[in-house]
Scaffold this active site. Structure first.
Site, short mmCIF file in Angstrom:
data_model
loop_
_atom_site.label_atom_id
_atom_site.label_comp_id
_atom_site.label_asym_id
_atom_site.label_seq_id
_atom_site.Cartn_x
_atom_site.Cartn_y
_atom_site.Cartn_z
N ARG A 215 0.86 -1.18 0.00
CA ARG A 215 0.00 0.00 0.00
C ARG A 215 0.89 1.23 0.00
NH1 ARG A 215 -3.29 -2.80 -1.63
NH2 ARG A 215 -5.33 -3.38 -0.78
N HIS A 263 -0.96 0.76 -10.29
CA HIS A 263 -1.69 -0.14 -9.38
C HIS A 263 -2.32 -1.29 -10.18
CE1 HIS A 263 -3.77 -0.22 -5.21
NE2 HIS A 263 -3.63 -1.45 -5.68
#
Length: 300
Positions: A215, A263
């Site tokens: 993350r 991502h």
């Protein structure tokens, strides 16, 4: 949303499905498939008891201000997603091992020069986080012959006893000191916030390379840039960021030793996300605990 609704059609005899943009009675909703719920979601849906994430992580759900203590949050486990992420990580490991970034630069400069070649067994890979994704990675890397080890918070072993597992804060330094290529697939918790820092980078082996798949909150940007400048790291592959899409003024875009991907290391298939929620609905309806329940205190 359409792919998820199509998948839910297969379970029409078990669940009735509505989307937030349809007219519906919120008090009748007891289960939800979520990713980034609005801040007041659980106030608007007071009878929701079980929620499942459409992705592997659940931090965006646990961070919702209106979430209640009685709501059961479930992670998603998709074997195909784990395979896709593992191959993404492996490509990055091999990219570092075989100096492909340098070869690309040499091509642009029309330079014909062979670079040092290393076997997989000569490359020490460390997977930081041995959850569902991390276990898949260490097993795949081991099969390919890399000198791989993993670190996890708990003292839980792997089925493959040939793979070294470090655990807990006491063994983190030893794990880092034997690692050249570090793959981060940790969950984001208060304990892991900012873990990819100058202190951590300084403990890695020389010629170290970072593959960040966890993350955005794990990484301290300035510390990464300094580590690249002072040689603590030779490069980094970044797939997750604090702000997404990555802002145009981010220093990552133009840095010669950073690979940016949007991502996109992997994604949960709608079929898997829906199957996961329906199975948790079945178990909860029978008075059983959902299979993939997370512990809010741990964050995973």
């Amino acid at each position: 949303m359409a792919p998820y609704l199509t998948e839910f059609d297969r379970y029409a005899d078990e669940v009735s499905v509505v989307t937030c943009d349809q007219a519906h009675d919120a008090s009748l909703v007891t289960f939800a498939l979520l990713w980034y719920p609005e801040d007041d979601f659980f106030d608007r849906y007071p009878n929701v008891r079980v929620v499942a994430s459409i992705a592997a992580g659940v931090d965006s759900i646990l961070a919702c201000p209106s979430i209640r203590d009685d709501v059961i949050v479930c992670r998603n486990r998709d074997a195909e997603q784990a395979s896709i992420m593992s191959t993404f990580a492996i490509w990055n490991v091999i990219n570092h091992q075989r100096c492909f970034a340098q070869y690309r630069q040499q091509q642009e400069e029309q330079v014909w020069q062979r670079l040092p070649m290393r076997a997989p067994s000569e490359v020490n890979v460390g997977v930081l986080g041995l959850g569902f994704m991390g276990e898949k990675m260490v097993n795949d890397l081991y099969t390919l012959g890399f000198d791989v080890a993993g670190w996890r918070k708990s003292d839980k072993r792997l089925d493959n006893s040939e793979i070294t597992v470090f655990s807990g804060d006491a063994q983190l330094a030893s794990f880092l000191q034997r690692t050249e290529v570090l793959i981060c697939v940790l969950p984001l918790t208060p304990q892991t916030q900012g873990i990819l820092s100058a202190e951590l980078f300084a403990q890695l082996k020389p010629n170290a390379y970072l593959i960040q798949l966890g993350r955005g909150g794990h990484l301290i940007t300035d510390d990464l840039l300094r580590a690249l400048d002072d040689g603590s790291l030779t490069g980094a592959s970044l797939d997750v960021f604090d702000e997404e899409p990555l802002p145009s003024n981010s220093p990552f875009w133009q840095h010669p030793r950073i690979l940016v991907t949007p991502h996109d290391a992997s994604d949960v298939r709608p079929q898997a996300a829906v199957e996961n929620l329906v199975e948790e609905v079945r178990r909860f309806s029978m008075g059983e605990m959902p299979n993939n329940k997370v512990e809010p205190a741990r964050g995973y």
